[in-house]
Design a protein around this motif. Sequence first.
Motif, PDB file in Angstrom:
ATOM      1  N   LYS A   1       0.002   2.576  -6.645  1.00 59.69           N
ATOM      2  CA  LYS A   1      -0.594   1.482  -6.393  1.00 59.69           C
ATOM      3  C   LYS A   1      -1.244   0.558  -7.200  1.00 59.69           C
ATOM      4  O   LYS A   1      -1.236  -0.827  -7.335  1.00 59.69           O
ATOM      5  CB  LYS A   1      -1.618   1.588  -5.241  1.00 59.69           C
ATOM      6  N   ASP A   2      -1.793   1.393  -8.461  1.00 58.93           N
ATOM      7  CA  ASP A   2      -2.386   0.602  -9.607  1.00 58.93           C
ATOM      8  C   ASP A   2      -1.194  -0.122 -10.502  1.00 58.93           C
ATOM      9  O   ASP A   2      -1.384  -1.154 -10.965  1.00 58.93           O
ATOM     10  CB  ASP A   2      -3.270   1.838 -10.648  1.00 58.93           C
TER      11      ASP A   2
ATOM     12  N   SER B   1      -0.209  -3.214  -8.629  1.00 59.79           N
ATOM     13  CA  SER B   1      -1.221  -4.021  -8.773  1.00 59.79           C
ATOM     14  C   SER B   1      -1.103  -4.999 -10.203  1.00 59.79           C
ATOM     15  O   SER B   1      -1.421  -5.950 -10.235  1.00 59.79           O
ATOM     16  CB  SER B   1      -2.664  -3.611  -8.596  1.00 59.79           C
TER      17      SER B   1
ATOM     18  N   ARG C   1     -10.104  -7.011  -5.402  1.00 57.91           N
ATOM     19  CA  ARG C   1      -9.062  -7.671  -4.762  1.00 57.91           C
ATOM     20  C   ARG C   1      -9.348  -8.713  -3.398  1.00 57.91           C
ATOM     21  O   ARG C   1      -9.040  -9.753  -3.349  1.00 57.91           O
ATOM     22  CB  ARG C   1      -7.786  -6.925  -4.077  1.00 57.91           C
TER      23      ARG C   1
ATOM     24  N   TYR D   1       2.443  -0.733  -0.988  1.00 59.69           N
ATOM     25  CA  TYR D   1       1.331  -1.705  -1.610  1.00 59.69           C
ATOM     26  C   TYR D   1       0.779  -2.786  -0.841  1.00 59.69           C
ATOM     27  O   TYR D   1      -0.254  -3.170  -0.506  1.00 59.69           O
ATOM     28  CB  TYR D   1       1.416  -2.102  -2.857  1.00 59.69           C
TER      29      TYR D   1
ATOM     30  N   LYS E   1      -2.568  -3.832   1.493  1.00 60.18           N
ATOM     31  CA  LYS E   1      -3.203  -5.092   1.644  1.00 60.18           C
ATOM     32  C   LYS E   1      -3.275  -5.685   2.958  1.00 60.18           C
ATOM     33  O   LYS E   1      -4.133  -6.882   2.941  1.00 60.18           O
ATOM     34  CB  LYS E   1      -2.590  -5.955   0.707  1.00 60.18           C
TER      35      LYS E   1
END
Length: 395
Positions: A174-175, A178, A264, A370, A374
């Motif tokens: 996920k990082d 992002s 975010r 991901y 969100k």
Amino acid sequence: MNVLTDVLFMVLVLVPGIPMLVFSLECIAATVLSSFRQTVLETIQRPRIAILIPAHNEASGIGATLTDVMPQIQTGDRLVVIADNCDDETAVVARSQGATVLERFNSEQRGKGYALAYGLDYLEQDPPDVVVVVDADCAVAAGVIDQTATLAHQKGRPVQSKYLMEQPAEPTPKDAISALAFLVKNWVRPAGLGVIGMPCPLTGTGMAFPWSVIHHAPIASGNIVEDMQLGLDLAIDGTPPIFCERADVLGRLPDKDSAATSQRTRWEHGHMQTLLSQGPRLFKEAISQRRFDLLVMALDLCVPPLSLLVALWLGSMVVLGVLAWLTGQWLPGIVLGLIGLLMGTAILISWYRFGRHQIPGKALLTAPLYILWKIPLYIAFVVKPESQWVRTQRD
């Protein structure tokens, strides 16, 4: 009924399709044309520079930022830290490293914009030629202050450095996604706009402003993405920002999920609020002022966060598939599918050209997860959008 069906098909194609095309063209311009355009700085006398660093409870990290900035200061420059509503040792740490420190306390007006306005009021006593704004939690590469300030002084316009995000020490997929989304938004797309001679948005830290431009700007807006709002206001007033790709500023993604979600939420809710409120204003000003650069900025602003754009495309494709099965009209779905293919290609070539050394290719396979992560963030925007500035928790 046929007219309503045609209108529905058009909406389903154009609403996601236009921002997807804008996104794709920006990325392709950056990857294909970047080598053909270089910003050349003229040999001019170095401007008098004031560096403003707004800081709220940054005692644990501001020392590293000041260590990066101090060697870049020359005779006649000033370094001013605005310790804004701090209840830690931010002011003490900043003074110990030689910065002028202004302490501000106002519980009603919180946020970066108010802190910067306070700093500008202080500089009014002896104005510099250029003001450089640096956040208190980032790494500032050598030469950033000189490059951005000189370009701003030379062009008489705001300048935005290349502001990217470093992944945590132990990054998750996920990082990585992002960081890729941030790289595309803050490097690839602004570089694409710069290649064709168009302005870029302001993205935060590493910004330089001629004093003649910034001292009367509406900087204390209270907007939770105040930098983006400021860039639009200045563009409408005739001084659109320039992207300086050679100036590198690096932030860091939070380690904790709660901090990442908070960060975010503020960024993306602020982006969408600004899109809805300022998009029509930009289009109107582009027409009334007959300015193509404002039209391009309006189109760029209308590109929502990448995850939301992909989700809109997927949802539209599903509805178009159902309608095609019912009506036999397959062309709209084919058109939007081709636009989706173009955007996917633009993302891949952007990753290969700009991000493959920092972001492993296998991380791209986790992009659907991901997007799912969100979705609650976008639902929250509809139910209860973020309206207050919230400091991201540091690790």
